[in-house]
Design a protein around this motif. Structure first.
Motif, PDB file in Angstrom:
ATOM      1  N   HIS A 178      21.823  47.432  17.436  1.00  0.00           N
ATOM      2  CA  HIS A 178      20.421  47.068  17.187  1.00  0.00           C
ATOM      3  C   HIS A 178      19.883  47.827  15.981  1.00  0.00           C
TER       4      HIS A 178
ATOM      5  N   TRP B 124       9.832  48.694  18.872  1.00  0.00           N
ATOM      6  CA  TRP B 124      11.111  48.008  19.102  1.00  0.00           C
ATOM      7  C   TRP B 124      12.285  48.910  18.714  1.00  0.00           C
TER       8      TRP B 124
ATOM      9  N   PHE C   7      13.090  40.765  12.646  1.00  0.00           N
ATOM     10  CA  PHE C   7      11.841  41.418  13.052  1.00  0.00           C
ATOM     11  C   PHE C   7      11.466  42.528  12.070  1.00  0.00           C
TER      12      PHE C   7
ATOM     13  N   THR D  78      16.681  41.779  15.565  1.00  0.00           N
ATOM     14  CA  THR D  78      16.056  43.008  15.058  1.00  0.00           C
ATOM     15  C   THR D  78      15.990  42.995  13.538  1.00  0.00           C
TER      16      THR D  78
ATOM     17  N   VAL E 228      11.254  36.641  20.973  1.00  0.00           N
ATOM     18  CA  VAL E 228      10.987  37.434  19.770  1.00  0.00           C
ATOM     19  C   VAL E 228      11.434  36.666  18.529  1.00  0.00           C
TER      20      VAL E 228
ATOM     21  N   ASN F 155      15.164  37.966  23.824  1.00  0.00           N
ATOM     22  CA  ASN F 155      15.621  37.841  22.435  1.00  0.00           C
ATOM     23  C   ASN F 155      15.075  36.584  21.765  1.00  0.00           C
TER      24      ASN F 155
ATOM     25  N   SER G  79      20.610  40.567  19.690  1.00  0.00           N
ATOM     26  CA  SER G  79      19.621  41.615  19.417  1.00  0.00           C
ATOM     27  C   SER G  79      19.703  42.184  18.005  1.00  0.00           C
TER      28      SER G  79
ATOM     29  N   ALA H 110       7.161  46.722  15.439  1.00  0.00           N
ATOM     30  CA  ALA H 110       8.535  46.934  14.980  1.00  0.00           C
ATOM     31  C   ALA H 110       8.981  48.368  15.258  1.00  0.00           C
TER      32      ALA H 110
ATOM     33  N   SER I  80      15.338  51.284  21.014  1.00  0.00           N
ATOM     34  CA  SER I  80      16.785  51.341  20.759  1.00  0.00           C
ATOM     35  C   SER I  80      17.250  52.776  20.571  1.00  0.00           C
TER      36      SER I  80
END
Length: 203
Positions: free
Chosen positions: A193, A174, A145, A142, A88, A85, A138, A171, A178
């Motif tokens: 997330h 990512w 991000f 997220t 990132v 985490n 997260s 992205a 999830s």
């Protein structure tokens, strides 16, 4: 010892807002690790520190501890969780600051965590199920991000052994990871997330 503390304080004051958030996460992780070891040594069946600051899946329990909608975002269950985490967050958080202000970063970071926590709570409240408490940054990470990937989707990163990869692709991967976690029984964290992802995209 006092000299070391002064150096840490000076370093903290001169750090970027991203580095300060990372520092706070690390300090909380260290405290949580030490208290867990202590309670384990005392043979307590439950870790009071985690239960006091993690976000419970039980809505009635949340109403007695409303601060957990924020504090859960600073709790991490293990070393690899916090390491991934924060790595990132360090890269994409600082990239976020190239286009947005410190205030906008803080607004999005905490709003992403709160929105992810609300989605987590609603999932268990509406399904009338019970899951494990939520902990981790997260959802907030997220949100950051996805927000910066939405702002500059064609921004390319040079990854070793892979080559140039645009930000929107990273992205998307990512977010897909999830989505795949939604098939598991403990899917509340994955929903949190995705809640952060949605908030980051809208922001």
């Amino acid at each position: 010892m006092s000299n070391l503390l002064n150096q840490i304080q000076q370093r903290f004051r001169s750090a970027t807002i991203v580095e300060k958030i990372i520092f706070i996460n690390i300090v909380v992780f260290a405290i949580a690790y030490l208290t867990k070891a202590f309670f384990s040594l005392m043979q307590w069946s439950e870790d009071p520190f985690f239960s006091w600051f993690a976000l419970s899946a039980d809505f009635s329990s949340f109403t007695t501890k409303p601060w957990t909608i924020i504090t859960y975002g600073f709790l991490h269950g293990d070393f690899w969780h916090i390491l991934f985490n924060l790595m990132v967050l360090f890269y994409f958080g600082n990239l976020f600051l190239d286009f947005f202000t410190k205030k906008q970063f803080l607004n999005l970071y905490f709003s992403g965590a709160i929105f992810g926590g609300v989605v987590f709570l609603l999932n268990y409240y509406l399904s009338n199920k019970y899951g494990s408490p939520l902990g981790g940054a997260s959802a907030a990470v997220t949100a950051i991000f996805v927000a910066i990937a939405t702002k500059i989707p064609r921004y390319a990163l040079q990854l070793r052994f892979i080559g140039s990869v645009e930000l929107w692709v990273l992205a998307a991967i990512w977010v897909v990871l999830s989505i795949l976690q939604l098939t598991t029984e403990e899917n509340g964290a994955a929903l949190a997330h995705l809640g952060g992802a949605v908030f980051g995209y809208i922001y």
